[in-house]
Design an enzyme around this catalytic site. Structure first.
Site, mmCIF file in Angstrom:
data_model
loop_
_atom_site.group_PDB
_atom_site.id
_atom_site.type_symbol
_atom_site.label_atom_id
_atom_site.label_comp_id
_atom_site.label_asym_id
_atom_site.label_seq_id
_atom_site.Cartn_x
_atom_site.Cartn_y
_atom_site.Cartn_z
ATOM 1 N N VAL A 168 0.839 -1.207 0.000
ATOM 2 C CA VAL A 168 0.000 0.000 0.000
ATOM 3 C C VAL A 168 0.870 1.251 0.000
ATOM 4 O O VAL A 168 0.615 2.213 -0.730
ATOM 5 C CB VAL A 168 -0.974 -0.001 1.197
ATOM 6 C CG1 VAL A 168 -1.792 1.292 1.218
ATOM 7 C CG2 VAL A 168 -1.908 -1.207 1.142
ATOM 8 N N CYS A 169 1.923 1.232 0.811
ATOM 9 C CA CYS A 169 2.831 2.383 0.892
ATOM 10 C C CYS A 169 3.500 2.667 -0.452
ATOM 11 O O CYS A 169 3.706 3.823 -0.826
ATOM 12 C CB CYS A 169 3.899 2.137 1.951
ATOM 13 S SG CYS A 169 3.239 1.864 3.607
ATOM 14 N N THR A 170 3.826 1.608 -1.173
ATOM 15 C CA THR A 170 4.456 1.777 -2.489
ATOM 16 C C THR A 170 3.526 2.528 -3.436
ATOM 17 O O THR A 170 3.954 3.436 -4.161
ATOM 18 C CB THR A 170 4.836 0.406 -3.070
ATOM 19 O OG1 THR A 170 5.795 -0.214 -2.204
ATOM 20 C CG2 THR A 170 5.437 0.536 -4.464
#
Length: 208
Positions: free
Chosen positions: A44-46
């Site tokens: 998700v952070c990517t």
């Protein structure tokens, strides 16, 4: 102590993959989108980092500087950014601070113990050129942020500051705005010569 809207954003000095960051110096005369993510090399952070990079021109148009944070190292940031650029087809240029000792994350209450003892949740702080906190949002680790909304609230804040108005639900640039009840009709006629629509004494719409 909780950070409240209107508080001065606590300053800090910390390393990033772009060098040492002093928050207040970094902001300068700009706005800041300061946001945390749980960890490098996570899915998700990517996508969030990639989306922030893809929107670089939109942030620049609004005089907004993105600033990311996680509790990973500068070395990890640099390695991960290559993955972000490759998988999200972008070129990430904004700084991501390396908050290894969680000092900034704790200062900004980004550590929520029920979620993780060491990783930050997805916090958002919109900070204005006067270094005041103007908006906060907190997302759980499993839910990516809505970047349309982040840009929308920046537009709304800048519009309300410029024209002394408020914005209705779901407002977008170009929509009608609301004249605050503190402004009398006589004052409104002078301030908004384009005219306004009075639906109720407390609900008046105009264009800016």
């Amino acid at each position: 102590m909780s950070l409240l809207l209107g508080d001065t954003a606590p300053n800090f000095q910390i390393d990033s993959q772009k060098g040492k960051i002093d928050l207040h110096e970094f902001i300068g005369n700009s706005w800041c989108f300061f946001f945390s993510h749980p960890a490098d090399f996570t899915p998700v952070c990517t996508t969030e980092m990639g989306r922030t990079a893809q929107l670089a021109s939109e942030f620049e148009k609004r005089n907004v500087k993105p600033l990311g944070l996680s509790t990973d190292s500068v070395e990890e940031h640099n390695k991960w950014i290559s993955d972000v650029n490759d998988t999200q087809n972008t070129d990430l240029q904004f700084p991501i601070v390396a908050d290894l000792d969680q000092k900034v994350a704790k200062l900004y209450e980004m550590i929520h113990p029920d979620q993780s003892a060491t990783a930050a949740v997805r916090s958002v702080f919109i900070i204005d050129p006067n270094k005041k906190i103007r908006l906060t949002m907190t997302y759980p680790m499993s839910v990516g942020r809505n970047f349309d909304e982040i840009l929308r609230v920046v537009d709304a804040l800048q519009t309300t500051d410029k024209f002394g108005v408020a914005t209705p639900a779901d407002w977008q640039v170009g929509d009608k705005v609301i004249i605050p009840p503190s402004v009398t009709n006589d004052e409104a006629k002078k301030k908004f010569p384009q005219g306004f629509e009075e639906v109720r004494s407390y609900l008046r719409y105009t264009n800016v």
